[in-house]
Scaffold this motif. Sequence first.
Motif, PDB file in Angstrom:
ATOM      1  N   ARG A  36      39.826  27.077 -15.254  1.00  0.00           N
ATOM      2  CA  ARG A  36      39.584  28.502 -15.063  1.00  0.00           C
ATOM      3  C   ARG A  36      38.490  29.018 -15.983  1.00  0.00           C
ATOM      4  O   ARG A  36      37.746  29.941 -15.635  1.00  0.00           O
ATOM      5  N   SER A  37      38.374  28.422 -17.159  1.00  0.00           N
ATOM      6  CA  SER A  37      37.324  28.851 -18.086  1.00  0.00           C
ATOM      7  C   SER A  37      35.941  28.406 -17.643  1.00  0.00           C
ATOM      8  O   SER A  37      34.939  29.003 -18.032  1.00  0.00           O
ATOM      9  N   THR A  43      29.223  31.433 -12.602  1.00  0.00           N
ATOM     10  CA  THR A  43      28.647  30.098 -12.434  1.00  0.00           C
ATOM     11  C   THR A  43      28.574  29.674 -10.971  1.00  0.00           C
ATOM     12  O   THR A  43      28.257  28.511 -10.696  1.00  0.00           O
ATOM     13  N   LEU A  44      28.881  30.587 -10.056  1.00  0.00           N
ATOM     14  CA  LEU A  44      28.766  30.282  -8.627  1.00  0.00           C
ATOM     15  C   LEU A  44      27.304  30.384  -8.213  1.00  0.00           C
ATOM     16  O   LEU A  44      26.698  31.454  -8.280  1.00  0.00           O
ATOM     17  N   SER A  92      31.572  25.387  -9.727  1.00  0.00           N
ATOM     18  CA  SER A  92      32.232  26.489  -9.022  1.00  0.00           C
ATOM     19  C   SER A  92      32.044  26.367  -7.510  1.00  0.00           C
ATOM     20  O   SER A  92      32.964  26.671  -6.732  1.00  0.00           O
ATOM     21  N   ASN A  93      30.872  25.936  -7.082  1.00  0.00           N
ATOM     22  CA  ASN A  93      30.635  25.746  -5.647  1.00  0.00           C
ATOM     23  C   ASN A  93      31.512  24.633  -5.089  1.00  0.00           C
ATOM     24  O   ASN A  93      32.056  24.746  -3.980  1.00  0.00           O
ATOM     25  N   TYR A  94      31.658  23.553  -5.842  1.00  0.00           N
ATOM     26  CA  TYR A  94      32.510  22.462  -5.389  1.00  0.00           C
ATOM     27  C   TYR A  94      33.977  22.901  -5.333  1.00  0.00           C
ATOM     28  O   TYR A  94      34.721  22.485  -4.432  1.00  0.00           O
ATOM     29  N   ALA A  95      34.397  23.720  -6.278  1.00  0.00           N
ATOM     30  CA  ALA A  95      35.767  24.234  -6.248  1.00  0.00           C
ATOM     31  C   ALA A  95      35.996  25.103  -5.016  1.00  0.00           C
ATOM     32  O   ALA A  95      37.031  25.000  -4.346  1.00  0.00           O
ATOM     33  N   LEU A  96      35.023  25.962  -4.702  1.00  0.00           N
ATOM     34  CA  LEU A  96      35.133  26.792  -3.510  1.00  0.00           C
ATOM     35  C   LEU A  96      35.117  25.948  -2.243  1.00  0.00           C
ATOM     36  O   LEU A  96      35.853  26.226  -1.286  1.00  0.00           O
TER      37      LEU A  96
END
Length: 242
Positions: A36-37, A43-44, A92-96
Amino acid sequence: MSLAQPPSPPMPANGDEPPIVEHIRSLIISISGKLRSRITIDTLRPLPQFLGINPNFCLAAGAFTPPSHHLDKSTVEKLRSRVRLNLAFFLSNYALLTVGAGLVVSLSHPRMLFSVAAVGGLWWLHFLIIDRGLDRIVVSGQDLSTIVTPVIRFHILTAVSIVVGVFQCLIPLLSWFFISVFLVLTHAVLRDPKHIEKSASFRLKSGAAIDDDGDESDDEDNGLKAKLMEGATITQRRQDVV
């Protein structure tokens, strides 16, 4: 002479779950806190930068290239370096992307969603009964709490959760995992970091960061514009004389 009954086995510290469950929960909380940090809206990266497309929605040349054109000793190191850079930059993009793949896979398996919701409701009811001290359940004069104790109920729900997880959730979870890994690794391997540094959006962000440092860059830009205007004026005068 009556024999003393052996003491009942001790209950978990919380009265509702064994230590292994508490350990897994604390581990998940620790990992999620670290992610989460690092995974934030700030960072998206923009979608054109992530997909390597131009403002006219065309794939930019050189956006996706192999890490090495020849197989040699440095190929593995180049591959590892590119994947590490892209994972750090597009985390962040990979998480999304992973969340999106999970939603698509979940919606394509409604039976799994229903089973998970039903098991989750049973677990919620189990914890609610323990928290509010409603273990004494009398049906037709029979106290069911002496038959279905919290420990037995916990083991039954664990067995039901395992059955549902194996027969309803295993294949969707594996599909989600392999689809996410394939998409992330494919992008991380082929997305060229050099093209990211040369892209217009990256230069604009770098320029915005420099402008925020102070007014020195603005003075330099104004001086450069003045020199350009002065040069243009001299050139126009020469043309008029000729």
